[in-house]
Every structure is written in C-alpha cells, then in structure tokens.
Design a protein around this motif. Structure first.
Motif, PDB file in Angstrom:
ATOM      1  N   LEU A  85       0.848  -1.186   0.000  1.00  0.00           N
ATOM      2  CA  LEU A  85       0.000   0.000   0.000  1.00  0.00           C
ATOM      3  C   LEU A  85       0.887   1.240   0.000  1.00  0.00           C
ATOM      4  O   LEU A  85       2.032   1.206   0.461  1.00  0.00           O
ATOM      5  CB  LEU A  85      -0.911   0.011   1.222  1.00  0.00           C
ATOM      6  CG  LEU A  85      -1.857  -1.187   1.389  1.00  0.00           C
ATOM      7  CD1 LEU A  85      -2.757  -0.986   2.604  1.00  0.00           C
ATOM      8  CD2 LEU A  85      -2.692  -1.417   0.139  1.00  0.00           C
ATOM      9  N   VAL A  96      -6.149   2.688   7.020  1.00  0.00           N
ATOM     10  CA  VAL A  96      -6.815   1.532   6.426  1.00  0.00           C
ATOM     11  C   VAL A  96      -7.318   0.672   7.574  1.00  0.00           C
ATOM     12  O   VAL A  96      -6.532   0.143   8.364  1.00  0.00           O
ATOM     13  CB  VAL A  96      -5.852   0.732   5.529  1.00  0.00           C
ATOM     14  CG1 VAL A  96      -6.526  -0.530   4.997  1.00  0.00           C
ATOM     15  CG2 VAL A  96      -5.356   1.605   4.372  1.00  0.00           C
ATOM     16  N   ALA A  99      -7.827  -4.812   5.494  1.00  0.00           N
ATOM     17  CA  ALA A  99      -7.453  -5.111   4.117  1.00  0.00           C
ATOM     18  C   ALA A  99      -7.450  -6.617   3.933  1.00  0.00           C
ATOM     19  O   ALA A  99      -7.079  -7.372   4.845  1.00  0.00           O
ATOM     20  CB  ALA A  99      -6.088  -4.524   3.782  1.00  0.00           C
ATOM     21  N   ARG A 136       5.118   4.200   2.013  1.00  0.00           N
ATOM     22  CA  ARG A 136       4.555   2.990   1.400  1.00  0.00           C
ATOM     23  C   ARG A 136       5.006   1.803   2.238  1.00  0.00           C
ATOM     24  O   ARG A 136       6.082   1.830   2.833  1.00  0.00           O
ATOM     25  CB  ARG A 136       4.975   2.844  -0.059  1.00  0.00           C
ATOM     26  CG  ARG A 136       6.468   2.756  -0.315  1.00  0.00           C
ATOM     27  CD  ARG A 136       6.723   2.586  -1.802  1.00  0.00           C
ATOM     28  NE  ARG A 136       8.134   2.394  -2.094  1.00  0.00           N
ATOM     29  CZ  ARG A 136       8.604   1.967  -3.249  1.00  0.00           C
ATOM     30  NH1 ARG A 136       7.769   1.685  -4.234  1.00  0.00           N
ATOM     31  NH2 ARG A 136       9.898   1.818  -3.435  1.00  0.00           N
ATOM     32  N   SER A 139       2.538  -5.420   3.283  1.00  0.00           N
ATOM     33  CA  SER A 139       1.824  -6.204   4.290  1.00  0.00           C
ATOM     34  C   SER A 139       2.697  -7.351   4.767  1.00  0.00           C
ATOM     35  O   SER A 139       3.713  -7.694   4.145  1.00  0.00           O
ATOM     36  CB  SER A 139       0.531  -6.771   3.699  1.00  0.00           C
ATOM     37  OG  SER A 139       0.816  -7.797   2.749  1.00  0.00           O
ATOM     38  N   PHE A 199      -4.010   3.912  -3.902  1.00  0.00           N
ATOM     39  CA  PHE A 199      -3.195   3.543  -2.739  1.00  0.00           C
ATOM     40  C   PHE A 199      -2.596   2.145  -2.850  1.00  0.00           C
ATOM     41  O   PHE A 199      -2.365   1.491  -1.850  1.00  0.00           O
ATOM     42  CB  PHE A 199      -4.036   3.640  -1.455  1.00  0.00           C
ATOM     43  CG  PHE A 199      -4.698   4.968  -1.236  1.00  0.00           C
ATOM     44  CD1 PHE A 199      -3.943   6.116  -1.035  1.00  0.00           C
ATOM     45  CD2 PHE A 199      -6.085   5.090  -1.218  1.00  0.00           C
ATOM     46  CE1 PHE A 199      -4.542   7.347  -0.828  1.00  0.00           C
ATOM     47  CE2 PHE A 199      -6.702   6.318  -1.003  1.00  0.00           C
ATOM     48  CZ  PHE A 199      -5.925   7.455  -0.801  1.00  0.00           C
ATOM     49  N   LEU A 200      -2.324   1.690  -4.055  1.00  0.00           N
ATOM     50  CA  LEU A 200      -1.860   0.325  -4.281  1.00  0.00           C
ATOM     51  C   LEU A 200      -0.756   0.357  -5.331  1.00  0.00           C
ATOM     52  O   LEU A 200      -0.944   0.927  -6.411  1.00  0.00           O
ATOM     53  CB  LEU A 200      -3.026  -0.533  -4.768  1.00  0.00           C
ATOM     54  CG  LEU A 200      -2.787  -2.018  -4.999  1.00  0.00           C
ATOM     55  CD1 LEU A 200      -2.458  -2.728  -3.696  1.00  0.00           C
ATOM     56  CD2 LEU A 200      -4.029  -2.653  -5.645  1.00  0.00           C
TER      57      LEU A 200
END
Length: 435
Positions: A85, A96, A99, A136, A139, A199-200
């Motif tokens: 992200l 967020v 997710a 950035r 995950s 956002f990816l």
C-alpha cells in the motif's frame, strides 16, 4: 505469592511436543495452502506493480466508510503473497481499517472472489494500518497459492474521510467502491465503478517458480493506452505470456510501471489556463525522479526495458511550455543516467526505440521532432550504452512510410498502437536478453 508450576519430566515434554506436532500436521493437511512449499528460499519477486502519481487540484475523489475493491493481474505464481500500500502523494495519514486479499472469480458483478482464498492482510501483526504522508508499506506475508495470469482482488476499508491522493489513473482495469466494510464479502454491491487504482503499488510472491523480475518502464504505450479494460492486452502482459511459454524464462515476473503522459526529463508543467491543468498531474514525476522507486527497488528486479521519450518530444508548446522543447542530446543524456543507476543496482537495462508518430492527432509531430526521434533511435541501436536493444520502432512502423505506424497496428490517433500493435511489440522483445 506465585503458584508453583508442576515439574515436567523429559517424557512429559516429549509427549507434549509430539501432540503439538500431530495437531500442526493435521491443520496443514486440512489447509494445504498455509504450508510453506518445499524448497522455498524466502526471496521475494514482483508479480504485479504499478507506477503512481498525485492528482490534479481540481479532482476531489473522497472515500468515507467505504470499501475499495481492486483487481490486479499476476505474471508469475507463488505460494506466499504480500501487498504494498502507498500514501506517497498524501498530505495526511492514510488509515486503512481492514485489508484483504483473494483470488478473483467469475460472476455477474465482476466483484466476486473465491471464498476459500480470502486472506486478512496484516501489517506488523495488526489488521489495520496507518501510513504517514509519503510512506509505502508491504503487508505481512499470507499463505496463498497464486497462479500466473490470475486476477487477484485487493479489498480495503477506509473508515475515515480519505481523499484519493495517490493513484494510477489509467489502470485499464475496474475498481469497485462499496458502502461500509465489506472487505470479506464474496461479492459486493458497488456504488461506484472506476478505472483507476488507489493507494496500491505492488504485489510480490515467494515460494513458487518466480526468481527475478523484469520491469517495463515508460509512458502510456507501456501503461496500455487504448487497450480494452480488463483484457490485459498491454505489451508487458503479452510479453509475460511469451516468457511463461519458455521453461527457461517462466520464472521471470513482469512488472508494468508505465504511466500515461510520463516524460523522462520533466515533471508535468501545464501552462496557466491550459486544459491540461485538469489532468496533467496524473502524468507522474519525471522518469529520472521515479526510476529508483519504480524500477530498481522492485522485489527481485533484475531487468528493465525503457520506452520513454515521445512525451518529452511532443508535450512542449502543446500541454507544456514551448521552452521545454528537447533535443536528441537531452534525451540521450537522460538515458545515460538511467543506465548508470540500473547498473549501480546490478540490473541489466534494455533500450527500446521510440515509436513513429507522424500524422498524430495530438499535435506531437513536427519534422524537427521526427529528426530527433531518428537520432535517438540510431543511438539506442548502435551506441552499445544499453545492455541490449528492443526495436519497437521497426516492429510497428509502416515499411512504406517509416515515420508512421503501420495502419494495422494503429489505434486511430497515429501515436498509440492498438491490441495488434501491442502483440507485435511483445513479439519484438528478443528473449535471448533474459537467458
């Protein structure tokens, strides 16, 4: 006082250990996708990526207590996956709430996922994450067997009022926005459907066949302008198909970091009052600025193909100031900087010739710009500065009129190739460059 724990004998400890192992093996047997594959070396390789930009001041897309469900297409398989992200152009923290990642499934809404593949994404062990402005973040890995050429669905919930400040505006893929937190639903009822990613910026894999990645770096011709939404007919997609058909090259992921309108040497700079003020921010920072972020820092990056320069030639006096006109020498100096930075990071970098654009409908063409293009292309072909050459110009030009695209490959604006042209470009990449 503390209660005394009962003393455990060696036999008791062995019994407990055996019981734990038995339970773990039973769990893995019923959930095989959670098992790390044999031979996994833990190295990460990009399977999908996108370049991102800021947004024009006049654009105010806002999410409030909504789920954004986005589709991306893999290039190589893996058994463990992580998602990146980004809040790179945000001025406020990006919160967020939750997710998730899943495999896409066919269905009437286009939002369907394979339920058994649904995984919660965590960040440092937490199901929610806050990214500071400019940050950035990857995950934590999740166990999920992801095939090559598969659609992955990334869903995240934005609980607070969130302005869409970091985007890839021309995704040529559908993104669905739904009310509330429906990240875990097998399908969602969208309130809005867009063709941008928000956002990816990356998906990487490990534990499968993937071993290295090739980054396609450029402008709208690489980004996929005029290709059909959801068809994955960009030339990097079609090149990935070619690589997968060759057993010796099937381990190479292909990452597309093209951004429509991008220039090598300069940021967007529309003159005051020019209509481009409403969209030029989507063109992204100059290629020289974003190269390290979008190429050398990609997981497993080993190769890069650079196709950029047509906007440097065409924008001045059009949607950029006339005094930003560039020469062939200007572009060549810029390419040399990219080459040096790629080599500093151990990458092989291949130069792609600029496609013809005579007669274009965007007012790019002049005889002087054509002369500069020819000089640049001759340098790319003959200088030896790049580690190899991809001659896209030769692949798509009209032999009877080399300054123009072949009509069969022309999208209609005489600048961007159509799907047949994209396929010709993919075929033109010499596979020996990766052996």
């Amino acid at each position: 006082m503390f209660a005394r724990m009962p003393r455990r004998t060696p036999g008791t400890l062995l019994a407990l250990t055996a019981a734990l192992l038995t339970g773990l093996l039973a769990l893995l047997a019923t959930h095989p996708s959670t098992a790390a594959p044999p031979g996994s070396d833990g190295a990460w390789t990009g399977t999908w990526a996108s370049g991102v930009s800021g947004v024009p001041a006049s654009i105010d897309t806002v999410f409030t207590d909504q789920t954004v469900r986005q589709i991306v297409h893999t290039s190589v398989p893996g058994h463990r996956v992580r998602v990146r992200l980004t809040n790179e152009y945000g001025t406020k923290p990006l919160v967020v709430g939750e997710a998730r990642l899943a495999l896409g499934a066919d269905g009437p809404t286009g939002t369907e996922i394979v339920p058994d593949s649904d995984r919660v994404l965590r960040f440092g062990g937490r199901p929610s994450v806050t990214l500071a402005p400019g940050e950035r973040r990857w995950s934590d890995p999740v166990a999920l067997r992801t095939p090559a050429a598969a659609d992955l669905v990334v869903s995240f919930h934005l609980p607070h009022r969130t302005r869409a400040t970091t985007v890839h505006s021309s995704a040529f893929e559908r993104t669905y926005v739904a009310a509330g937190n429906v990240t875990g639903k097998p399908s969602v009822e969208p309130t809005t459907t867009t063709a941008s990613w928000y956002f990816l910026s990356g998906v990487s894999v490990t534990g499968g066949a993937a071993r290295s990645s090739l980054v396609a770096f450029g402008d709208s011709i690489t980004d996929g302008a005029v290709t059909e939404t959801g068809a994955n007919h960009r030339w990097p997609d079609l090149l990935a198909e070619r690589l997968r058909q060759d057993p010796a090259l099937a381990r190479i992921g292909v990452l597309n970091t093209g951004i429509g309108g991008n220039r090598l040497l300069r940021d967007p700079n529309p003159p005051t009052g020019n209509p481009a003020e409403t969209f030029a921010a989507y063109f992204g920072e100059a290629g020289l600025k974003r190269f390290d972020r979008d190429v050398t820092s990609q997981p497993g990056a080993r190769y890069a193909i650079v196709l950029i320069g047509v906007n440097d030639l065409g924008h001045p006096g059009n949607i950029a100031p006339a005094d930003e006109e560039v020469t062939a020498a200007d572009l060549i100096a810029g390419y040399r900087k990219l080459i040096q930075r790629a080599h500093d990071h151990g990458l092989k970098i291949f130069g792609a010739t600029i496609l013809p654009f005579e007669g274009d409908t965007l007012n790019f063409y002049t005889p002087g710009r054509e002369a500069a293009r020819q000089t640049v292309n001759q340098w790319i072909r003959t200088s030896g500065a790049y580690d190899g050459v991809v001659d896209f110009d030769a692949a798509v030009r009209d032999p009877e009129h080399p300054g123009r695209l072949l009509p069969a490959y022309d999208s209609g604006d005489h600048l961007h190739p159509n799907d047949a042209g994209m396929a010709a470009m993919a075929r033109a990449v010499p596979l020996h460059l990766f052996r």
